[in-house]
Structures are given as C-alpha cells and as structure tokens.
Design a protein around this motif. Structure first.
Motif, short mmCIF file in Angstrom:
data_model
loop_
_atom_site.label_atom_id
_atom_site.label_comp_id
_atom_site.label_asym_id
_atom_site.label_seq_id
_atom_site.Cartn_x
_atom_site.Cartn_y
_atom_site.Cartn_z
N SER A 3 0.82 -1.20 0.00
CA SER A 3 0.00 0.00 0.00
C SER A 3 0.87 1.26 0.00
O SER A 3 0.51 2.27 -0.61
CB SER A 3 -0.97 0.00 1.18
N THR A 4 2.01 1.23 0.67
CA THR A 4 2.92 2.37 0.66
C THR A 4 3.48 2.58 -0.74
O THR A 4 3.59 3.72 -1.21
CB THR A 4 4.08 2.13 1.65
N LEU A 5 3.80 1.53 -1.42
CA LEU A 5 4.31 1.62 -2.79
C LEU A 5 3.23 2.17 -3.72
O LEU A 5 3.51 3.03 -4.56
CB LEU A 5 4.78 0.24 -3.27
N VAL A 6 2.00 1.73 -3.56
CA VAL A 6 0.90 2.21 -4.38
C VAL A 6 0.67 3.70 -4.15
O VAL A 6 0.48 4.47 -5.09
CB VAL A 6 -0.39 1.40 -4.10
N VAL A 7 0.74 4.13 -2.90
CA VAL A 7 0.56 5.54 -2.57
C VAL A 7 1.69 6.37 -3.18
O VAL A 7 1.46 7.44 -3.74
CB VAL A 7 0.48 5.74 -1.03
N ALA A 8 2.92 5.88 -3.09
CA ALA A 8 4.06 6.60 -3.64
C ALA A 8 3.94 6.73 -5.17
O ALA A 8 4.21 7.79 -5.74
CB ALA A 8 5.36 5.90 -3.27
N VAL A 9 3.54 5.65 -5.83
CA VAL A 9 3.37 5.68 -7.29
C VAL A 9 2.23 6.63 -7.67
O VAL A 9 2.36 7.43 -8.61
CB VAL A 9 3.12 4.25 -7.84
N ALA A 10 1.14 6.57 -6.93
CA ALA A 10 0.01 7.46 -7.21
C ALA A 10 0.40 8.93 -7.00
O ALA A 10 0.04 9.80 -7.81
CB ALA A 10 -1.18 7.10 -6.33
N ALA A 11 1.14 9.22 -5.94
CA ALA A 11 1.57 10.59 -5.67
C ALA A 11 2.52 11.08 -6.75
O ALA A 11 2.43 12.24 -7.21
CB ALA A 11 2.24 10.67 -4.29
N THR A 12 3.42 10.22 -7.19
CA THR A 12 4.36 10.59 -8.25
C THR A 12 3.60 10.86 -9.56
O THR A 12 3.88 11.84 -10.26
CB THR A 12 5.40 9.48 -8.45
N ALA A 13 2.65 10.00 -9.87
CA ALA A 13 1.85 10.19 -11.09
C ALA A 13 1.05 11.48 -11.02
O ALA A 13 0.96 12.23 -12.01
CB ALA A 13 0.93 9.00 -11.30
#
Length: 148
Positions: A3-13
């Motif tokens: 979930s942390t990885l998904v949040v980081a990818v979403a924030a970067t996008a």
C-alpha cells in the motif's frame, strides 16, 4: 508495504500530471502578445534611456548574451522591421541595463515590448513572439488603431 508503494506511485503520477498541465499552460502563453494598460499614468513610464523612435513605433526587447531564445526574438523582430521600415528595433542587454529591466518588471528573458511614437507601452510578451502577431500589433499602431 504494497500500500505504501501504491501511494508513492500514485503521488508521483499526480505530481507529474500536475507539472505537465502547468507546463502546457505556460508554453501556450509564451510568446503571446498582450495588450498593456493604456491609461496615461500606467502607460507613460520613463523611457528616456531606451532609445525609442519619436517618429513611429519601437519594438524593444530585453535579452542577454547567455539567453538562447533571444536570438530567435531578434530574427522575428528583424523580419517584422524589414517589412515595416517605419518601425524601430531596440535590443537591451538585461545585464547592462538592470534598472530599465526592473522598471518594466522584466522577470524572464526574452521579454518584448511595443511602444508608440509618444513612448507609451501598448504590448508586451515574454518568450519568442510570433511574427504575424507582432506585425499586426505594430500595424495597428501605425494606423492609429491602438486604443489610447
């Protein structure tokens, strides 16, 4: 962890998307001539050190030796002035004329202004202006069509 990885990818996008939108907006505006205020108080600034023509419009552009796009502005302005010999062209180096740049709120290079024969500023643009827009603006001053 996932979930942390998904949040980081979403924030970067999201950040990249926002940056792209801002970049497109800035690029669309770059080089677009904007008519400036024509009230006497605002349009009449001290232009004594700019070398403006007293017989017709003058295109003034601020540049610098280290400014890449400034050469493109020079070519566009020279093209317009060749077609309209009544129009003068003044190029000011921002490093040599910081007081003039500050007085006209030049925040980026290249910045181009169009003044009438009375020294009133009518148009301004940041970036490389488009030759047809620049020519139309100058022709309106030559014809006396710019609003006073």
């Amino acid at each position: 962890m996932v979930s942390t990885l998904v949040v980081a990818v979403a924030a970067t996008a999201a950040a990249l998307g926002a940056a792209s939108v801002i970049g497109v907006a800035v690029n669309r505006r770059s080089g677009t001539l904007r008519q400036t205020s024509t009230s006497d108080a605002e349009a009449r600034q001290d232009t004594s050190d700019l070398g403006l023509s007293e017989s017709g419009p003058t295109i003034v552009h601020f540049s610098a030796e280290w400014c890449g796009p400034c050469a493109a502005v020079r070519r566009v302005v020279d093209q317009v002035c060749a077609a309209l010999p009544e129009v003068a062209h003044v190029e000011l180096d921002i490093d040599a004329n910081p007081a003039a740049a500050k007085r006209f709120s030049v925040l980026s290079l290249p910045t181009t202004f169009i003044f009438d024969a009375d020294g009133r500023q009518h148009y301004r643009t940041a970036g490389v202006p488009k030759a047809p827009e620049l020519q139309t603006a100058v022709q309106s001053l030559l014809a006396g069509k710019a609003s006073d």
